[in-house]
Design a protein around this motif. Structure first.
Motif, PDB file in Angstrom:
ATOM      1  N   ILE A  10       0.858  -1.327   0.252  1.00  0.00           N
ATOM      2  CA  ILE A  10      -0.152   0.093   0.159  1.00  0.00           C
ATOM      3  C   ILE A  10       0.776   1.366   0.570  1.00  0.00           C
ATOM      4  N   ILE A  11       1.989   1.364   0.567  1.00  0.00           N
ATOM      5  CA  ILE A  11       2.739   2.922   1.139  1.00  0.00           C
ATOM      6  C   ILE A  11       3.394   2.578  -0.111  1.00  0.00           C
ATOM      7  N   VAL A  12       3.736   1.327  -0.880  1.00  0.00           N
ATOM      8  CA  VAL A  12       4.537   1.541  -2.424  1.00  0.00           C
ATOM      9  C   VAL A  12       3.432   1.940  -3.840  1.00  0.00           C
ATOM     10  N   ILE A  13       2.159   1.770  -3.636  1.00  0.00           N
ATOM     11  CA  ILE A  13       1.199   2.577  -4.636  1.00  0.00           C
ATOM     12  C   ILE A  13       0.698   3.925  -4.181  1.00  0.00           C
ATOM     13  N   ILE A  14       0.967   4.195  -2.593  1.00  0.00           N
ATOM     14  CA  ILE A  14       0.451   5.623  -2.590  1.00  0.00           C
ATOM     15  C   ILE A  14       1.686   6.360  -3.542  1.00  0.00           C
ATOM     16  N   VAL A  15       2.940   5.472  -3.324  1.00  0.00           N
ATOM     17  CA  VAL A  15       4.543   7.066  -2.988  1.00  0.00           C
ATOM     18  C   VAL A  15       4.578   6.828  -4.848  1.00  0.00           C
ATOM     19  N   LEU A  16       3.640   5.804  -5.750  1.00  0.00           N
ATOM     20  CA  LEU A  16       3.751   6.169  -7.041  1.00  0.00           C
ATOM     21  C   LEU A  16       2.744   7.037  -7.655  1.00  0.00           C
ATOM     22  N   LEU A  17       1.802   6.325  -7.358  1.00  0.00           N
ATOM     23  CA  LEU A  17       0.877   7.995  -7.086  1.00  0.00           C
ATOM     24  C   LEU A  17       1.195   9.168  -6.891  1.00  0.00           C
ATOM     25  N   LEU A  18       1.683   9.615  -5.769  1.00  0.00           N
ATOM     26  CA  LEU A  18       2.009  10.963  -5.809  1.00  0.00           C
ATOM     27  C   LEU A  18       3.215  11.040  -6.771  1.00  0.00           C
ATOM     28  N   ALA A  19       4.112  10.008  -6.917  1.00  0.00           N
ATOM     29  CA  ALA A  19       5.031  10.621  -8.479  1.00  0.00           C
ATOM     30  C   ALA A  19       4.915  10.803  -9.517  1.00  0.00           C
ATOM     31  N   VAL A  20       3.489  10.152  -9.484  1.00  0.00           N
ATOM     32  CA  VAL A  20       2.984   9.900 -11.143  1.00  0.00           C
ATOM     33  C   VAL A  20       2.042  11.039 -11.249  1.00  0.00           C
ATOM     34  N   ILE A  21       1.653  12.234  -9.752  1.00  0.00           N
ATOM     35  CA  ILE A  21       0.868  12.940  -9.956  1.00  0.00           C
ATOM     36  C   ILE A  21       1.584  14.367 -10.359  1.00  0.00           C
ATOM     37  N   THR A  22       2.456  13.869  -9.673  1.00  0.00           N
ATOM     38  CA  THR A  22       3.968  15.675  -9.451  1.00  0.00           C
ATOM     39  C   THR A  22       4.080  15.793 -10.667  1.00  0.00           C
ATOM     40  N   THR A  23       4.932  14.854 -11.101  1.00  0.00           N
ATOM     41  CA  THR A  23       5.067  14.647 -12.562  1.00  0.00           C
ATOM     42  C   THR A  23       3.765  15.408 -13.411  1.00  0.00           C
ATOM     43  N   SER A  24       2.812  14.756 -13.142  1.00  0.00           N
ATOM     44  CA  SER A  24       2.257  15.617 -14.560  1.00  0.00           C
ATOM     45  C   SER A  24       2.098  16.613 -14.330  1.00  0.00           C
ATOM     46  N   LYS A  25       1.707  17.634 -12.733  1.00  0.00           N
ATOM     47  CA  LYS A  25       1.620  18.756 -13.036  1.00  0.00           C
ATOM     48  C   LYS A  25       3.072  19.308 -13.204  1.00  0.00           C
ATOM     49  N   ALA A  26       3.789  18.900 -13.229  1.00  0.00           N
ATOM     50  CA  ALA A  26       5.109  19.542 -13.605  1.00  0.00           C
ATOM     51  C   ALA A  26       4.982  19.628 -14.644  1.00  0.00           C
ATOM     52  N   TYR A  27       4.895  18.379 -15.581  1.00  0.00           N
ATOM     53  CA  TYR A  27       4.359  18.785 -16.977  1.00  0.00           C
ATOM     54  C   TYR A  27       4.148  19.376 -17.787  1.00  0.00           C
ATOM     55  N   SER A  28       2.099  19.617 -17.092  1.00  0.00           N
ATOM     56  CA  SER A  28       1.583  20.274 -17.443  1.00  0.00           C
ATOM     57  C   SER A  28       1.722  22.001 -16.932  1.00  0.00           C
ATOM     58  N   TYR A  29       3.173  22.507 -16.323  1.00  0.00           N
ATOM     59  CA  TYR A  29       2.772  23.955 -15.630  1.00  0.00           C
ATOM     60  C   TYR A  29       3.772  25.020 -17.405  1.00  0.00           C
TER      61      TYR A  29
END
Length: 52
Positions: A10-29
């Protein structure tokens, strides 16, 4: 032992989701660049070239 495995997955999945969300927000900036006219360093370089 299974509870530790489930919690770690569960911790690995949460960290992976947060990394994907952060990266997608960074590319949309939308990045902006200052115009060349407002850059004081370029005008200093041109002045030095003209003096030579």
């Amino acid at each position: 032992m299974y509870t530790v495995m489930v919690v770690s997955i569960i911790i690995v999945i949460i960290v992976l989701l947060l990394a994907v969300i952060t990266t997608s927000k960074a590319y949309s900036y939308k990045h902006t660049v200052d115009p060349i006219d407002d850059n004081p360093y370029i005008s200093q370089e041109e002045d030095e070239k003209n003096k030579s």
